[in-house]
Design a protein around this motif. Structure first.
Motif, PDB file in Angstrom:
ATOM      1  N   GLY A  42     -26.940  10.324  14.391  1.00 14.82           N
ATOM      2  CA  GLY A  42     -26.083  10.523  13.235  1.00 14.82           C
ATOM      3  C   GLY A  42     -26.396   9.508  12.153  1.00 14.82           C
ATOM      4  O   GLY A  42     -27.403   8.798  12.217  1.00 14.82           O
ATOM      5  N   PRO A  43     -25.526   9.392  11.153  1.00 16.38           N
ATOM      6  CA  PRO A  43     -25.761   8.448  10.053  1.00 16.38           C
ATOM      7  C   PRO A  43     -25.599   7.012  10.514  1.00 16.38           C
ATOM      8  O   PRO A  43     -25.149   6.744  11.635  1.00 16.38           O
ATOM      9  N   SER A  44     -25.948   6.068   9.659  1.00 20.21           N
ATOM     10  CA  SER A  44     -25.777   4.658   9.997  1.00 20.21           C
ATOM     11  C   SER A  44     -24.289   4.328  10.039  1.00 20.21           C
ATOM     12  O   SER A  44     -23.498   4.843   9.238  1.00 20.21           O
ATOM     13  N   LEU A  45     -23.929   3.493  11.001  1.00 20.88           N
ATOM     14  CA  LEU A  45     -22.530   3.074  11.108  1.00 20.88           C
ATOM     15  C   LEU A  45     -22.057   2.418   9.820  1.00 20.88           C
ATOM     16  O   LEU A  45     -20.909   2.580   9.411  1.00 20.88           O
ATOM     17  N   ALA A  46     -22.937   1.673   9.200  1.00 24.56           N
ATOM     18  CA  ALA A  46     -22.570   0.965   7.970  1.00 24.56           C
ATOM     19  C   ALA A  46     -22.100   1.942   6.904  1.00 24.56           C
ATOM     20  O   ALA A  46     -21.094   1.700   6.212  1.00 24.56           O
ATOM     21  N   GLU A  47     -22.809   3.071   6.763  1.00 23.80           N
ATOM     22  CA  GLU A  47     -22.436   4.057   5.746  1.00 23.80           C
ATOM     23  C   GLU A  47     -21.108   4.719   6.081  1.00 23.80           C
ATOM     24  O   GLU A  47     -20.284   4.970   5.202  1.00 23.80           O
ATOM     25  N   VAL A  48     -20.889   4.989   7.365  1.00 26.27           N
ATOM     26  CA  VAL A  48     -19.625   5.600   7.777  1.00 26.27           C
ATOM     27  C   VAL A  48     -18.462   4.646   7.527  1.00 26.27           C
ATOM     28  O   VAL A  48     -17.411   5.034   7.016  1.00 26.27           O
ATOM     29  N   ILE A  49     -18.655   3.370   7.876  1.00 24.51           N
ATOM     30  CA  ILE A  49     -17.598   2.382   7.668  1.00 24.51           C
ATOM     31  C   ILE A  49     -17.243   2.271   6.192  1.00 24.51           C
ATOM     32  O   ILE A  49     -16.065   2.178   5.821  1.00 24.51           O
ATOM     33  N   LYS A  50     -18.248   2.300   5.337  1.00 26.03           N
ATOM     34  CA  LYS A  50     -18.007   2.160   3.894  1.00 26.03           C
ATOM     35  C   LYS A  50     -17.074   3.241   3.367  1.00 26.03           C
ATOM     36  O   LYS A  50     -16.220   2.974   2.515  1.00 26.03           O
ATOM     37  N   ILE A  51     -17.238   4.467   3.854  1.00 25.95           N
ATOM     38  CA  ILE A  51     -16.403   5.539   3.294  1.00 25.95           C
ATOM     39  C   ILE A  51     -15.118   5.771   4.089  1.00 25.95           C
ATOM     40  O   ILE A  51     -14.208   6.463   3.615  1.00 25.95           O
ATOM     41  N   GLN A  52     -15.021   5.190   5.296  1.00 29.13           N
ATOM     42  CA  GLN A  52     -13.819   5.368   6.111  1.00 29.13           C
ATOM     43  C   GLN A  52     -12.868   4.169   6.065  1.00 29.13           C
ATOM     44  O   GLN A  52     -11.703   4.295   6.435  1.00 29.13           O
ATOM     45  N   ALA A  53     -13.358   3.010   5.642  1.00 31.54           N
ATOM     46  CA  ALA A  53     -12.573   1.774   5.733  1.00 31.54           C
ATOM     47  C   ALA A  53     -11.227   1.875   5.020  1.00 31.54           C
ATOM     48  O   ALA A  53     -10.216   1.328   5.498  1.00 31.54           O
ATOM     49  N   ASP A  54     -11.179   2.560   3.887  1.00 32.24           N
ATOM     50  CA  ASP A  54      -9.932   2.679   3.136  1.00 32.24           C
ATOM     51  C   ASP A  54      -8.919   3.587   3.820  1.00 32.24           C
ATOM     52  O   ASP A  54      -7.755   3.628   3.421  1.00 32.24           O
ATOM     53  N   ARG A  55      -9.365   4.289   4.835  1.00 32.73           N
ATOM     54  CA  ARG A  55      -8.545   5.357   5.402  1.00 32.73           C
ATOM     55  C   ARG A  55      -7.937   5.005   6.760  1.00 32.73           C
ATOM     56  O   ARG A  55      -7.243   5.814   7.361  1.00 32.73           O
ATOM     57  N   VAL A  56      -8.233   3.808   7.266  1.00 33.05           N
ATOM     58  CA  VAL A  56      -7.786   3.463   8.621  1.00 33.05           C
ATOM     59  C   VAL A  56      -7.046   2.132   8.642  1.00 33.05           C
ATOM     60  O   VAL A  56      -7.217   1.288   7.771  1.00 33.05           O
ATOM     61  N   LYS A  57      -6.262   1.964   9.685  1.00 31.61           N
ATOM     62  CA  LYS A  57      -5.549   0.712   9.904  1.00 31.61           C
ATOM     63  C   LYS A  57      -6.221  -0.140  10.970  1.00 31.61           C
ATOM     64  O   LYS A  57      -6.075  -1.361  10.978  1.00 31.61           O
ATOM     65  N   THR A  58      -6.930   0.515  11.903  1.00 31.43           N
ATOM     66  CA  THR A  58      -7.536  -0.204  13.021  1.00 31.43           C
ATOM     67  C   THR A  58      -8.942   0.323  13.307  1.00 31.43           C
ATOM     68  O   THR A  58      -9.302   1.425  12.891  1.00 31.43           O
ATOM     69  N   LEU A  59      -9.710  -0.465  14.054  1.00 27.46           N
ATOM     70  CA  LEU A  59     -11.047  -0.029  14.470  1.00 27.46           C
ATOM     71  C   LEU A  59     -10.948   1.139  15.444  1.00 27.46           C
ATOM     72  O   LEU A  59     -11.820   2.016  15.455  1.00 27.46           O
ATOM     73  N   ILE A 104     -24.562  18.057  -3.621  1.00 27.03           N
ATOM     74  CA  ILE A 104     -23.536  18.754  -2.837  1.00 27.03           C
ATOM     75  C   ILE A 104     -22.316  19.058  -3.700  1.00 27.03           C
ATOM     76  O   ILE A 104     -21.766  20.168  -3.667  1.00 27.03           O
ATOM     77  N   GLN A 105     -21.897  18.089  -4.514  1.00 27.89           N
ATOM     78  CA  GLN A 105     -20.741  18.306  -5.377  1.00 27.89           C
ATOM     79  C   GLN A 105     -21.025  19.399  -6.398  1.00 27.89           C
ATOM     80  O   GLN A 105     -20.162  20.235  -6.699  1.00 27.89           O
ATOM     81  N   SER A 138     -10.632  13.975   5.340  1.00 28.47           N
ATOM     82  CA  SER A 138     -11.933  13.299   5.341  1.00 28.47           C
ATOM     83  C   SER A 138     -12.079  12.579   4.017  1.00 28.47           C
ATOM     84  O   SER A 138     -11.321  12.836   3.082  1.00 28.47           O
ATOM     85  N   PRO A 139     -13.058  11.697   3.915  1.00 26.83           N
ATOM     86  CA  PRO A 139     -13.355  11.140   2.593  1.00 26.83           C
ATOM     87  C   PRO A 139     -13.831  12.260   1.662  1.00 26.83           C
ATOM     88  O   PRO A 139     -13.937  13.424   2.060  1.00 26.83           O
ATOM     89  N   SER A 140     -14.161  11.894   0.446  1.00 28.89           N
ATOM     90  CA  SER A 140     -14.647  12.874  -0.525  1.00 28.89           C
ATOM     91  C   SER A 140     -15.736  13.739   0.103  1.00 28.89           C
ATOM     92  O   SER A 140     -16.632  13.233   0.785  1.00 28.89           O
ATOM     93  N   LEU A 141     -15.659  15.060  -0.114  1.00 30.38           N
ATOM     94  CA  LEU A 141     -16.572  15.988   0.554  1.00 30.38           C
ATOM     95  C   LEU A 141     -18.041  15.703   0.255  1.00 30.38           C
ATOM     96  O   LEU A 141     -18.890  15.844   1.136  1.00 30.38           O
ATOM     97  N   ASP A 142     -18.337  15.319  -0.979  1.00 29.33           N
ATOM     98  CA  ASP A 142     -19.746  15.119  -1.328  1.00 29.33           C
ATOM     99  C   ASP A 142     -20.376  14.010  -0.489  1.00 29.33           C
ATOM    100  O   ASP A 142     -21.462  14.193   0.079  1.00 29.33           O
ATOM    101  N   VAL A 143     -19.687  12.857  -0.376  1.00 29.88           N
ATOM    102  CA  VAL A 143     -20.263  11.751   0.406  1.00 29.88           C
ATOM    103  C   VAL A 143     -20.177  12.029   1.904  1.00 29.88           C
ATOM    104  O   VAL A 143     -21.034  11.592   2.681  1.00 29.88           O
ATOM    105  N   THR A 144     -19.154  12.761   2.329  1.00 28.85           N
ATOM    106  CA  THR A 144     -19.007  13.085   3.751  1.00 28.85           C
ATOM    107  C   THR A 144     -20.152  13.978   4.218  1.00 28.85           C
ATOM    108  O   THR A 144     -20.834  13.687   5.208  1.00 28.85           O
ATOM    109  N   LEU A 145     -20.362  15.074   3.519  1.00 28.80           N
ATOM    110  CA  LEU A 145     -21.413  16.004   3.906  1.00 28.80           C
ATOM    111  C   LEU A 145     -22.793  15.375   3.814  1.00 28.80           C
ATOM    112  O   LEU A 145     -23.684  15.670   4.620  1.00 28.80           O
ATOM    113  N   ALA A 146     -22.988  14.495   2.827  1.00 33.95           N
ATOM    114  CA  ALA A 146     -24.301  13.877   2.636  1.00 33.95           C
ATOM    115  C   ALA A 146     -24.705  13.034   3.840  1.00 33.95           C
ATOM    116  O   ALA A 146     -25.904  12.818   4.071  1.00 33.95           O
TER     117      ALA A 146
END
Length: 469
Positions: free
Chosen positions: A336-353, A405-406, A437-445
């Motif tokens: 799958g994608p790099s964890l770093a990229e996933v964390i960047k777009i998910q960090a605002d959406r979670v309270k815990t790891l 994608i957008q 999910s985060p914004s569809l364009d960055v999610t699908l990418a």
């Protein structure tokens, strides 16, 4: 003088947040003064001390990053030292053998209580030498009977206790093992502890320990007694208030830096500042700034701090701590994608790891079912046309980028003369399995294009089955 502090837990259970805060304060004071920090395991309670508890303490300290300069020392490995000093006190007339039976001690207490007196040992064997040869005995310290013990607590100020309030403490049990209060005194002396930072429940022990230190001709450390931590209901923090074990916070998805930041503010402050890096804690910390009053634990505040650190910490640090949760939840992120990229777009959406892993599965593994509520609302027959058109446009894209994608989503909405939600929401549910999910364009990418095409086909299958039923 070299500043030297210690953290000395008893291995009878996990490392709780109160102990962790005490350890943090001791650690910070040593670091702030270019001193040393000692870890000591006070395992004289042989019946209750366990290796499992020792491991839990080590795990908690290591997870928090509170590294020690010396230790861990174990009291059970120092019994010869304690016994030699007890013998020295006996030889010098500063301790004595007491042959009182449990029944005699109980009778003594009952008489004192009936007379309205404070129950205590009355010194029955203090000056006697008619020792029976075949009767078990304990060894008691000859506490001074006049004067008082005075010490300047770094948190509470001057404390004075009259020696007449203190009875003769047992320093060796009838089985020959030394007691806690004596071992602590010897350890602090031998290890050169300059400052003892510990909970307020030890205040009553301090005058007794000072008297023993003086009897041994040992220097008196500086004491600082920290107030207890209360739950949000004003009662002593316990399991009923939620997690109290440090490692439970790890398991629940908290970053150690968030817990450290929370604990340091649970009784200490620097103006109105709320966020402290470890370097700032070390630079600014002082014992005098610790509040005398008890502090109330507020889980919501800790969650707020955890969110802050997930969003603001270097992504490599977040990944380090995320690995445990990935293994625990059995999520393989190699495909799958790099964890770093996933964390960047998910960090605002979670309270815990823990939550971060839970909501990120669709980036790394396919699913066979959709969230029931999201599918019921958005995967309806009316969604087939926009899904079919956007699927085709996504398949034909020259570049698999958020911008492209957008644009495909926008074009689909324009050509069908429908609102963006009529395209975006069915596509979101089809692509991620759910309605958030985060914004569809960055999610699908971040997801392989063919996986998205296949998932839209799965959505068509769901809609067709829905039409038949």
């Amino acid at each position: 003088m070299t500043i030297k502090t210690r953290f000395a837990p008893s291995p009878t259970g996990y490392l709780h947040v109160g102990g962790a805060r005490t350890a943090l304060y001791s650690w910070l004071f040593a670091k702030a003064n270019q001193g040393e920090f000692v870890l000591r395991i006070e395992d004289t309670d042989l019946e209750r001390s366990t290796q499992q508890a020792i491991d839990a303490i080590m795990d908690g300290m290591n997870w928090l990053g509170l590294e020690w300069n010396e230790g861990p020392y174990y009291q059970t490995k120092r019994f010869d030292r304690y016994k030699s000093l007890i013998q020295q006190l006996l030889d010098e007339g500063k301790a004595y053998k007491c042959f009182c039976t449990p029944e005699e001690l109980e009778e003594m207490r009952e008489k004192q209580m009936a007379a309205g007196e404070k129950p205590r040992y009355n010194g029955l064997w203090r000056d006697r030498d008619d020792h029976p040869s075949d009767q078990p005995f304990v060894i008691r310290f000859k506490n001074p009977q006049t004067g008082s013990v005075v010490f300047d607590d770094k948190i509470r100020g001057r404390i004075e206790v009259a020696n007449s309030e203190l009875d003769d403490l047992i320093i060796q049990r009838s089985d020959g093992s030394p007691t806690y209060n004596f071992c602590v005194v010897v350890d602090d002396w031998d290890m050169g502890i300059s400052h003892v930072v510990r909970g307020e429940d030890h205040i009553n022990n301090t005058p007794r320990q000072i008297n023993i230190l003086q009897a041994l001709g040992a220097p008196i450390p500086t004491y600082a007694h920290v107030s207890m931590i209360l739950g949000d209901d004003g009662k002593k923090l316990s399991k009923r208030h939620g997690a109290v074990s440090v490692m439970q916070y790890r398991d629940d998805g908290f970053l150690p830096q968030a817990l450290l930041n929370y604990l340091v503010r649970l009784g200490w402050s620097h103006g109105d500042q709320e966020i402290f890096s470890l370097e700032e804690m070390i630079e600014l910390f002082s014992l005098e700034a610790i509040n005398k009053a008890a502090s109330a634990f507020n889980t919501e505040k800790l969650i707020w701090l955890n969110q802050h650190y997930i969003k603001s910490s270097p992504v490599e640090e977040v990944i380090d701590h995320l690995q445990w949760h990935l293994a625990e939840q059995k999520l393989d992120v190699s495909n799958g994608p790099s964890l770093a990229e996933v964390i960047k777009i998910q960090a605002d959406r979670v309270k815990t790891l823990k939550e971060l892993v839970e909501i990120s599965r669709y980036f790394f593994e396919d699913f066979t079912e959709f969230d029931a509520n999201a599918a019921k609302k958005h995967l309806r027959p009316v969604a087939k046309e926009p899904l079919k058109l956007v699927q085709q446009k996504l398949a034909d894209l020259a570049d698999w980028t958020p911008e492209a994608i957008q644009a495909a989503i926008n074009q689909t909405a324009e050509e069908l003369s429908v609102g963006m939600g009529k395209v975006g929401m069915p596509l979101r549910v089809a692509s991620t399995g759910g309605g958030n999910s985060p914004s569809l364009d960055v999610t699908l990418a971040l997801i392989d294009r063919q996986k998205i095409i296949n998932r839209i086909d799965l959505a068509f299958e769901f809609i067709n089955n829905r039409e038949k039923s």
